[in-house]
Design a protein around this motif. Structure first.
Motif, PDB file in Angstrom:
ATOM      1  N   PHE A   1       5.845  -2.923  -2.962  1.00  0.00           N
ATOM      2  CA  PHE A   1       5.387  -2.852  -1.793  1.00  0.00           C
ATOM      3  C   PHE A   1       6.375  -4.063  -0.994  1.00  0.00           C
ATOM      4  CE2 PHE A   1       2.515  -5.686  -3.952  1.00  0.00           C
ATOM      5  CZ  PHE A   1       2.467  -6.734  -2.999  1.00  0.00           C
TER       6      PHE A   1
ATOM      7  N   ASP B   1       6.814   0.482  -1.047  1.00  0.00           N
ATOM      8  CA  ASP B   1       5.940   1.064   0.039  1.00  0.00           C
ATOM      9  C   ASP B   1       5.709   0.048   1.175  1.00  0.00           C
ATOM     10  OD1 ASP B   1       5.210   3.221  -1.385  1.00  0.00           O
ATOM     11  OD2 ASP B   1       2.989   2.639  -1.754  1.00  0.00           O
TER      12      ASP B   1
ATOM     13  N   GLU C   1      -4.469   0.237   0.535  1.00  0.00           N
ATOM     14  CA  GLU C   1      -3.034   0.530  -0.195  1.00  0.00           C
ATOM     15  C   GLU C   1      -2.631  -0.616  -1.041  1.00  0.00           C
ATOM     16  OE1 GLU C   1       0.677   2.086  -0.692  1.00  0.00           O
ATOM     17  OE2 GLU C   1      -1.127   3.101   0.140  1.00  0.00           O
TER      18      GLU C   1
END
Length: 314
Positions: free
Chosen positions: A211, A238, A283
């Motif tokens: 991420f 991400d 997330e």
């Protein structure tokens, strides 16, 4: 059912960090000129601020250990007075193969943090083998600066160095770093709500194994935004977009490390943790463990947070 985190054992997350316990923490007017996050002491005495910062530091360290993160602690000395010694990531970084980089610092007071005996201590007391010391401090004589992993946010797997240009981050020194370490530079400009340059890249950006936290709102140029996003997407990250309001609460100043049992842990302050939106939190929760600690005094008067306090060791 237990949440199984992706461990990404092939991604180079530090499994050891270095911290410096403060002896004379405080507001530094020399650094405040280019750091809009710093606040003056107000009604607190210097002694009160040092004590509060020390308490926060000690609790932060206990929290790291509780999360099984291997942390080496060095002791700051009362003399010479170095109010920012708690942020060692600005003057030193460690790299694969035993390479160490020393950086040119803008504030003269901060240059005193670079004790040669610290490297000796790390070698002798903590058995860290250094194969090469890359010294970029000569750039100080030219008035060109690069403040370690404050100025640079590194994707260590894909060898990309992200850097937002400011008085503390000179493109020429970024290029010198990249040449020595085999990185590709992505340079960009970032500003706060008042249009002032963001002083360090690591307050608006953090890269984990899978991420990337980034404040796109701070980057005015669509072309620069596009280059950053392309690199992050190509690297399989991400992307979690932070607002400038969240940046003010140190939500960009996080660091993912690996603990003793191989788990990824994202280290942040209490304020940064509370600044995350529910969807951002959910997330991240799928991708990493999270550790938070109250650093309000350090953040207010030092202008840095959890990430700044940690020098990753490889």
């Amino acid at each position: 059912m237990e949440n199984k985190l992706p461990l990404h054992t092939d991604y180079p997350l530090a499994n050891q960090v270095m911290l410096v316990r403060p002896a004379g923490f405080g507001y530094n007017p020399e650094t405040a000129a280019t750091n809009a996050f710093q606040q003056e002491l107000g009604e607190n005495t210097p002694e009160q601020v040092q004590q509060k910062a020390l308490d926060e530091f000690n609790q932060f360290l206990l929290n790291l250990w509780a999360n099984r993160i291997d942390a080496i602690v060095l002791e700051d000395t009362p003399e010479p007075r170095t109010p920012d010694a708690i942020f060692p990531n600005n003057w030193i970084s460690f790299h694969e193969g035993g390479k160490v980089v020393l950086y040119p610092m803008m504030a003269t007071a901060r240059r005193q943090e670079r004790h040669p005996d610290i490297l000796k201590q790390l070698q002798e007391e903590h058995n860290l083998p250094f194969t090469e010391v890359i010294d970029l401090t000569y750039f100080e004589e030219q008035g060109k600066f690069l403040e370690g992993t404050g100025s640079l946010v590194l994707d260590r797997k894909n060898k990309i160095a992200f850097a937002c240009i400011s008085e503390r981050t000179h493109p020429e020194v970024v290029e010198a770093f990249c040449e020595k370490l085999g990185y590709r530079a992505i340079l960009f400009h970032a500003t706060d709500e008042q249009g002032l340059p963001i002083y360090h890249t690591n307050v608006i950006m953090s890269i984990g194994a899978d991420f990337a936290l980034i404040c796109l709102e701070s980057i005015q140029s669509e072309e620069e935004q596009g280059e950053i996003l392309e690199a992050l997407v190509d690297a399989g990250k991400d992307i979690i977009d932070l607002s400038l309001k969240q940046i003010r609460k140190m939500a960009g100043n996080m660091l993912q490390v690996r603990n003793r049992v191989g788990e990824p842990v994202l280290v942040m302050s209490e304020k940064a943790y509370k600044a995350l939106r529910k969807d951002q939190f959910e997330e991240l929760k799928k991708l990493t463990k999270m550790m938070r600690s109250d650093l309000r005094t350090i953040e207010a008067h030092g202008g840095g947070s959890a990430r700044c306090m940690l020098a990753e060791i490889f």
